[in-house]
Design a protein around this motif. Structure first.
Motif, mmCIF file in Angstrom:
data_model
loop_
_atom_site.group_PDB
_atom_site.id
_atom_site.type_symbol
_atom_site.label_atom_id
_atom_site.label_comp_id
_atom_site.label_asym_id
_atom_site.label_seq_id
_atom_site.Cartn_x
_atom_site.Cartn_y
_atom_site.Cartn_z
ATOM 1 N N ASP A 323 0.805 -1.214 0.000
ATOM 2 C CA ASP A 323 0.000 0.000 0.000
ATOM 3 C C ASP A 323 0.843 1.271 0.000
ATOM 4 O OD1 ASP A 323 1.035 -0.461 2.483
ATOM 5 O OD2 ASP A 323 -0.755 0.194 3.585
ATOM 6 N N GLN A 324 2.145 1.165 -0.142
ATOM 7 C CA GLN A 324 3.022 2.328 -0.145
ATOM 8 C C GLN A 324 3.572 2.565 -1.549
ATOM 9 O OE1 GLN A 324 6.078 1.682 2.742
ATOM 10 N NE2 GLN A 324 4.828 2.360 4.469
ATOM 11 N N GLN A 325 3.941 3.823 -1.781
ATOM 12 C CA GLN A 325 4.545 4.182 -3.053
ATOM 13 C C GLN A 325 5.995 3.679 -3.100
ATOM 14 O OE1 GLN A 325 3.202 5.641 -5.716
ATOM 15 N NE2 GLN A 325 1.191 5.768 -4.732
ATOM 16 N N PRO A 326 6.484 3.325 -4.283
ATOM 17 C CA PRO A 326 7.902 2.952 -4.393
ATOM 18 C C PRO A 326 8.799 4.086 -3.925
ATOM 19 C CG PRO A 326 6.706 2.352 -6.382
ATOM 20 C CD PRO A 326 5.760 3.181 -5.561
ATOM 21 N N GLN A 327 9.867 3.738 -3.240
ATOM 22 C CA GLN A 327 10.770 4.738 -2.679
ATOM 23 C C GLN A 327 12.186 4.192 -2.675
ATOM 24 O OE1 GLN A 327 10.246 5.214 1.625
ATOM 25 N NE2 GLN A 327 8.931 3.404 1.592
ATOM 26 N N ARG A 328 13.131 5.088 -2.437
ATOM 27 C CA ARG A 328 14.529 4.699 -2.349
ATOM 28 C C ARG A 328 14.772 4.002 -1.013
ATOM 29 N NH1 ARG A 328 18.041 5.022 -6.841
ATOM 30 N NH2 ARG A 328 17.280 6.660 -8.220
ATOM 31 N N LEU A 329 15.404 2.821 -1.070
ATOM 32 C CA LEU A 329 15.694 2.042 0.126
ATOM 33 C C LEU A 329 17.191 2.099 0.394
ATOM 34 C CD1 LEU A 329 13.472 -1.068 -0.643
ATOM 35 C CD2 LEU A 329 12.887 0.908 0.766
ATOM 36 N N LEU A 330 17.585 2.835 1.406
ATOM 37 C CA LEU A 330 18.997 3.034 1.711
ATOM 38 C C LEU A 330 19.725 1.731 2.037
ATOM 39 C CD1 LEU A 330 21.099 5.334 2.012
ATOM 40 C CD2 LEU A 330 20.579 5.315 4.461
ATOM 41 N N PRO A 331 19.097 0.788 2.774
ATOM 42 C CA PRO A 331 19.839 -0.435 3.117
ATOM 43 C C PRO A 331 20.161 -1.322 1.921
ATOM 44 C CG PRO A 331 17.969 -0.122 4.595
ATOM 45 C CD PRO A 331 17.789 0.829 3.473
ATOM 46 N N VAL A 332 19.430 -1.192 0.812
ATOM 47 C CA VAL A 332 19.662 -2.036 -0.357
ATOM 48 C C VAL A 332 20.470 -1.222 -1.373
ATOM 49 C CG1 VAL A 332 18.619 -3.512 -2.097
ATOM 50 C CG2 VAL A 332 17.458 -3.154 0.093
ATOM 51 N N MET A 333 21.696 -1.631 -1.589
ATOM 52 C CA MET A 333 22.642 -0.848 -2.374
ATOM 53 C C MET A 333 23.006 -1.595 -3.663
ATOM 54 S SD MET A 333 26.430 0.445 -1.190
ATOM 55 C CE MET A 333 25.748 1.068 0.344
ATOM 56 N N LYS A 334 22.824 -0.949 -4.796
ATOM 57 C CA LYS A 334 23.197 -1.523 -6.084
ATOM 58 C C LYS A 334 24.462 -0.826 -6.579
ATOM 59 C CE LYS A 334 21.314 -2.811 -10.603
ATOM 60 N NZ LYS A 334 20.134 -2.785 -11.487
ATOM 61 N N CYS A 335 25.564 -1.533 -6.554
ATOM 62 C CA CYS A 335 26.861 -0.954 -6.892
ATOM 63 C C CYS A 335 27.153 -1.131 -8.376
ATOM 64 C CB CYS A 335 27.966 -1.608 -6.073
ATOM 65 S SG CYS A 335 27.884 -1.234 -4.312
ATOM 66 N N ASP A 336 27.586 -0.065 -9.006
ATOM 67 C CA ASP A 336 27.956 -0.098 -10.417
ATOM 68 C C ASP A 336 29.466 0.100 -10.536
ATOM 69 O OD1 ASP A 336 28.314 2.614 -9.935
ATOM 70 O OD2 ASP A 336 26.349 3.145 -10.742
ATOM 71 N N ARG A 337 29.902 0.489 -11.729
ATOM 72 C CA ARG A 337 31.337 0.608 -11.999
ATOM 73 C C ARG A 337 32.021 1.646 -11.106
ATOM 74 N NH1 ARG A 337 33.884 -1.684 -16.059
ATOM 75 N NH2 ARG A 337 35.960 -1.003 -16.642
ATOM 76 N N ARG A 338 31.260 2.621 -10.623
ATOM 77 C CA ARG A 338 31.858 3.636 -9.749
ATOM 78 C C ARG A 338 32.381 3.044 -8.449
ATOM 79 N NH1 ARG A 338 26.887 7.515 -9.103
ATOM 80 N NH2 ARG A 338 25.885 5.457 -9.069
ATOM 81 N N CYS A 339 31.869 1.882 -8.071
ATOM 82 C CA CYS A 339 32.264 1.257 -6.810
ATOM 83 C C CYS A 339 33.504 0.379 -6.952
ATOM 84 C CB CYS A 339 31.114 0.409 -6.263
ATOM 85 S SG CYS A 339 29.558 1.298 -6.054
ATOM 86 N N MET A 340 33.961 0.168 -8.181
ATOM 87 C CA MET A 340 35.098 -0.720 -8.423
ATOM 88 C C MET A 340 36.193 0.024 -9.172
ATOM 89 S SD MET A 340 32.371 -2.774 -7.774
ATOM 90 C CE MET A 340 31.361 -2.922 -9.232
ATOM 91 N N GLU A 341 36.694 1.103 -8.609
ATOM 92 C CA GLU A 341 37.688 1.929 -9.287
ATOM 93 C C GLU A 341 39.084 1.778 -8.705
ATOM 94 O OE1 GLU A 341 36.176 5.888 -9.062
ATOM 95 O OE2 GLU A 341 34.748 5.620 -10.707
ATOM 96 N N ASN A 342 39.329 0.727 -7.915
ATOM 97 C CA ASN A 342 40.606 0.587 -7.236
ATOM 98 C C ASN A 342 41.563 -0.372 -7.923
ATOM 99 O OD1 ASN A 342 39.959 2.280 -4.886
ATOM 100 N ND2 ASN A 342 38.463 0.691 -4.445
ATOM 101 N N LYS A 343 41.227 -0.830 -9.140
ATOM 102 C CA LYS A 343 42.074 -1.740 -9.905
ATOM 103 C C LYS A 343 42.368 -3.030 -9.150
ATOM 104 C CE LYS A 343 44.364 1.219 -13.257
ATOM 105 N NZ LYS A 343 45.625 1.532 -13.929
ATOM 106 N N GLU A 344 41.456 -3.438 -8.285
ATOM 107 C CA GLU A 344 41.593 -4.723 -7.613
ATOM 108 C C GLU A 344 41.013 -5.803 -8.512
ATOM 109 O OE1 GLU A 344 42.430 -7.792 -5.847
ATOM 110 O OE2 GLU A 344 43.208 -5.935 -4.952
ATOM 111 N N ILE A 345 41.779 -6.854 -8.748
ATOM 112 C CA ILE A 345 41.421 -7.853 -9.752
ATOM 113 C C ILE A 345 40.154 -8.603 -9.373
ATOM 114 C CG2 ILE A 345 42.713 -9.811 -8.804
ATOM 115 C CD1 ILE A 345 42.651 -8.670 -12.478
ATOM 116 N N ILE A 346 39.840 -8.717 -8.085
ATOM 117 C CA ILE A 346 38.663 -9.477 -7.652
ATOM 118 C C ILE A 346 37.379 -8.840 -8.176
ATOM 119 C CG2 ILE A 346 37.315 -10.166 -5.612
ATOM 120 C CD1 ILE A 346 39.931 -10.522 -4.130
#
Length: 673
Positions: A323-346
Motif C-alpha cells: 500500500d506504499q509508493q515505491p521509494q529509495r531504500l537506503l539499506p539495499v545498495m546496487k553498486c555499479d562501476r563507480r564502486c570498483m575503481e581501485n584496480k583490484e582484480i577481484i
C-alpha cells in the motif's frame, strides 16, 4: 678513374652487408627487446605473472582460436574484434618470450566443418553462429603433456582489464589441474534461506531452494570440507570460507589465527544485519550481526558490527509494503562501476552488485601487510546505526541519513606476513589437561598469507543473487561472480594475488563525452519543459471541460478559450522544439569540428614533418657545400701565393746568377788587360 669505380662498388657491397646484418640482429638478438610506451603498460607483464612463468617446469601449449576469416566477412562491430585479437596475440607472445621456452603459442583460425572447429568445441570454447555457414570463436586453450586442458571460453573486450590475470590463472591451473579444497565454516541456515518480507519489498524473486545455489556453484570448481566450530587446529584445506561468524569462541578464533600465520588464506563474510539469517521484518531489531573484531583489529581492519554503509546515489527503488509508493531504500545498495575503481582484480570488470545492509570497513597501516579496497561506495557514502530505534522504518532512515562525502569500503583484501592476535599464546582452556600439549603455537607468520573480507552475507543468498527462469536457475546480478573471483584469487599462488587490473585497451574520448553530456543535460531540460507545458495544457483543458459541464457557463466561450489555449501551447512547443534542435545541432557541430581538426591533423601532420625534415636537411647540406667551396677557394689562393713566391725566388736566383756571371766576365777582362 678505375680506382674510384672500385671504391663505389665496395661501398655499395658494404652497405648491403650492413643492412642484412641489421635485419638479422633485429629479428633474432633484438627480438625480445621491447619498449612499452602505453599509459598503463598494457603490453608488459606484471611481476606476479613473471614469477609464475619462472616456476613452470613442464611444457604448456597455448592454442589461440580466433575466427579471423569469419570476422573479416562479418559486420563492422565484429571486425572491431580484430584490434582486440591483435592485443591478445601480442600479450601471449610476451608470455612466450618470458617463459624460458616452456610455453608454445599456436594461432588457429577454425573454419566450419574442420578438425580445428571440432577441437575448439571439444575444449569448451563458445561458438557463435553468424550465418548458416559461418561461426565465430575467440578463446584460449592451455594443455600440458599429460593431456589436461584448461580454457578461457571467450575473450570479452569488456573484461580486458583482467585479461592478464585470467591468462596467468589459466597457465597456473594447467600446471596444477587438481581441485582445491575449501574449508567451510558457517552456522547459516543454508536450507530455506528466504526472507519473504524483504524479497517482496525490493521485488526480488522468492526462491525456495533446499540449499544455497552459491554452494552448488562453488562445488563445480572446488571440493568443500566443513570445519567444525570447535576445531583446535585447521588442516587439510587450501583456504577457508567463513560465512557469518557469530559469537565464535576464543578457541576457534585461535585456530583461524594459527592457520593464517602458517600462510593460509581465507574469505570472510561478516554482516551488521544478515536478513537471510532472520525471518521477520528486516528493519526490526535482532541478533543478526556477525564479527571477528579481535582478528580484524590485529590485521588493521576496523569494523563495527552495529554500523552499516549507505549511499543515496546507489539506493534501490522498492516498496516496504503493497500500500506504499515505491521509494529509495537506503539499506539495499546496487553498486555499479563507480564502486570498483581501485584496480583490484577481484572486482575488476564487475558493474552490477547488490548488497543488503552492507557493513563499513576502514583500514589502518600494519607492518608487513598491504590493504586494497575491493568494493566501495561513491563519494556520497556514509554510515548509520542499524539498531537505532530512530531507524525502524526506511522513510525515517532516508531522512536522517547524512553523507560523509567520502568512499566507504565494503570489501578489503589483506596480504603479507600477518601478526598474531594471540602473542602470549593460546587462550586458557580449563577443560584441557596440562599434559595434553599440542604443537607449539606460532607467534609470528612463517609465510605470506591472504585474507579477503566482505562486509555482507546476504549478497550471495538465493533471493538476492539468483532467479528462477524457464531454463532453470540463473544469476540475477554479478554477486556470485564476486565471490567466485575472490575464491579463485585466493586459490592461486601468492604471485597470482599480486596481479592488478590493467588499464583499458580502448580509450574513451573524454572531450567528446563532455560535449555530449552537456548537450544531453540541455536537451533533457528542454524535453522536461515541453512535457511540463503539455501536462499544464492538459490540466487546463480538463478544467475547461469541467466548467462546460456546469450550468450557467457559456459553452461557446469555453470552446473558444480551449482553441486559443491550444494555439498558444502549439506555438510554445514549436519554439521549444526549435531551441531543442539548436542545442542538439550545437553539440553535434562541436563534435564535428573536433573530428575535422583531428582529421586534418592526421592528414597534414606527416607531410608537414617530411617537409620540415627536408628543409632542415637541405639547409644543412647547403651550409656544408658552401663551407666546402669556401675552403676550396682558400686552398687555391694559398697555392697561387705559393707559386708566386716560388717564381720570385727563381727570378732572384736568375738575376743573381746573371750578376755573378757579369762580374766574373769583367774580372777576366781586367786580368787580360
Amino acid at each position: 678513374m678505375k680506382i674510384k669505380k672500385y671504391e663505389t662498388l665496395i661501398l655499395i657491397s658494404l652497405s648491403i652487408c650492413a643492412m642484412i646484418f641489421a635485419i638479422y640482429t633485429a629479428t633474432t638478438v633484438l627480438k625480445r627487446a621491447k619498449v612499452d610506451l602505453s599509459d598503463d603498460r598494457l603490453y608488459s607483464l606484471s611481476h606476479g605473472t613473471q614469477e609464475i612463468l619462472k616456476k613452470i617446469n613442464t611444457p604448456i601449449t597455448l592454442k589461440l582460436y580466433y575466427s579471423r576469416t569469419a570476422a573479416s566477412k562479418g559486420t563492422e562491430g565484429l571486425r572491431q574484434f580484430n584490434s582486440y585479437y591483435q592485443y591478445i596475440r601480442d600479450l601471449l607472445s610476451e608470455y612466450v618470450s618470458k617463459s624460458r621456452n616452456n610455453l608454445k603459442l599456436e594461432i588457429i583460425d577454425p573454419r566450419p566443418d574442420t578438425e580445428e572447429e571440432e577441437s575448439a568445441m571439444a575444449s569448451g570454447l563458445k561458438k557463435f553462429y553468424l550465418t548458416d555457414t559461418e561461426s565465430y570463436f575467440f578463446g584460449l586453450v592451455a594443455s600440458n603433456e599429460s593431456g589436461s586442458e584448461k580454457a578461457i571460453e571467450f575473450f570479452d573486450p569488456a573484461k580486458q582489464e583482467s585479461v592478464e590475470y585470467e591468462i596467468s590463472k589459466l597457465i597456473y591451473n594447467a600446471t596444477n589441474p587438481q581441485k582445491k579444497t575449501i574449508g567451510l565454516m558457517t552456522l547459516l541456515p543454508i536450507e530455506g534461506d528466504i526472507n519473504v518480507n524483504l524479497a517482496r519489498m525490493i521485488k526480488a524473486p522468492i526462491n525456495k531452494g533446499s540449499v544455497w545455489t552459491i554452494q552448488q556453484f562453488i562445488e563445480d570448481f572446488y571440493k568443500i570440507k566443513k570445519i567444525p566450530l570447535n576445531e583446535e587446529r585447521i588442516t587439510g584445506v587450501d583456504m577457508l570460507l567463513i560465512m557469518h561468524p557469530q559469537k565464535y569462541s576464543d578457541k576457534i578464533k585461535f585456530a583461524i589465527d594459527q592457520y593464517i600465520l602458517g600462510g593460509g588464506k581465507a574469505l570472510i563474510l561478516v554482516d551488521p544485519k544478515a536478513v537471510s539469517a532472520s525471518s521477520g521484518n528486516p528493519f526490526a531489531k535482532g541478533e543478526e550481526a556477525s564479527e571477528l573484531t579481535s582478528l580484524f583489529a590485529t590485521w588493521g581492519i576496523d569494523y563495527a558490527p552495529a554500523v552499516a554503509a549507505g549511499d543515496k546515489s546507489l539506493a534501490v527503488v522498492g516498496q516496504f509494503s503493497a500500500d506504499q509508493q515505491p521509494q529509495r531504500l537506503l539499506p539495499v545498495m546496487k553498486c555499479d562501476r563507480r564502486c570498483m575503481e581501485n584496480k583490484e582484480i577481484i572486482s575488476s570488470g564487475l558493474n552490477n552488485l547488490l548488497f543488503v545492509f552492507p557493513g563499513a570497513l576502514t583500514a589502518k597501516e600494519v607492518k608487513g601487510l598491504t590493504h586494497s579496497a575491493i568494493v566501495t561506495t561513491t563519494q556520497e557514502g556514509g554510515t548509520y546505526a542499524v539498531e537505532d530505534d530512530a531507524f525502524m522504518s526506511p522513510e525515517m532512515l532516508w531522512r536522517n541519513f547524512r553523507s560523509n562525502n567520502s568512499k566507504i569500503a565494503i570489501g578489503y583484501k589483506i596480504q603479507g606476513r600477518f601478526p598474531s592476535a594471540y602473542p602470549n599464546g593460546p587462550p586458557a582452556d580449563p577443560a584441557k589437561k596440562s599434559e595434553e600439549a599440542a604443537t607449539p603455537p606460532l607467534k609470528e607468520a612463517s609465510k605470506d598469507g591472504a585474507v579477503v573480507i566482505i562486509a555482507d552475507v546476504d549478497f550471495i543468498s538465493n533471493q538476492f543473487a539468483f532467479s528462477n527462469t524457464q531454463l532453470g536457475v540463473s544469476t540475477s546480478n554479478q554477486n556470485a561472480f564476486l565471490l567466485l573471483n575472490a575464491l579463485d584469487n585466493l586459490a592461486g599462488p601468492s604471485d597470482l594475488l599480486t596481479i592488478r587490473s590493467n588499464g583499458r585497451f580502448n580509450r574513451n574520448f573524454d572531450v567528446i563525452e563532455d560535449i555530449e553530456k552537456r548537450a544531453e543535460s540541455k536537451t533533457k531540460s528542454k524535453v522536461d519543459e515541453i512535457n511540463n507545458s503539455i501536462q499544464q495544457f492538459t490540466q487546463e483543458l480538463l478544467a475547461l471541460g469541467q466548467r462546460a459541464g456546469k450550468e450557467g457557463e457559456n459553452i461557446a466561450l469555453i470552446q473558444n478559450q480551449g482553441i486559443q489555449k491550444r494555439k498558444e501551447l502549439n506555438k510554445k512547443i514549436a519554439d521549444l522544439k526549435k531551441e531543442l534542435r539548436d542545442v542538439k545541432r550545437e553539440g553535434r557541430e562541436k563534435i564535428e569540428i573536433l573530428g575535422k581538426f583531428f582529421q586534418y591533423l592526421n592528414t597534414l601532420f606527416v607531410p608537414a614533418v617530411i617537409i620540415v625534415v627536408g628543409l632542415v636537411n637541405f639547409n644543412t647540406r647547403r651550409r656544408k657545400s658552401d663551407l666546402k667551396m669556401a675552403n676550396a677557394d682558400e686552398d687555391e689562393n694559398e697555392e697561387e701565393d705559393e707559386d708566386e713566391d716560388i717564381d720570385e725566388v727563381e727570378d732572384q736566383k736568375v738575376i743573381s746568377n746573371t750578376i755573378s756571371k757579369q762580374t766574373e766576365t769583367t774580372a777576366t777582362k781586367e786580368v787580360n788587360l
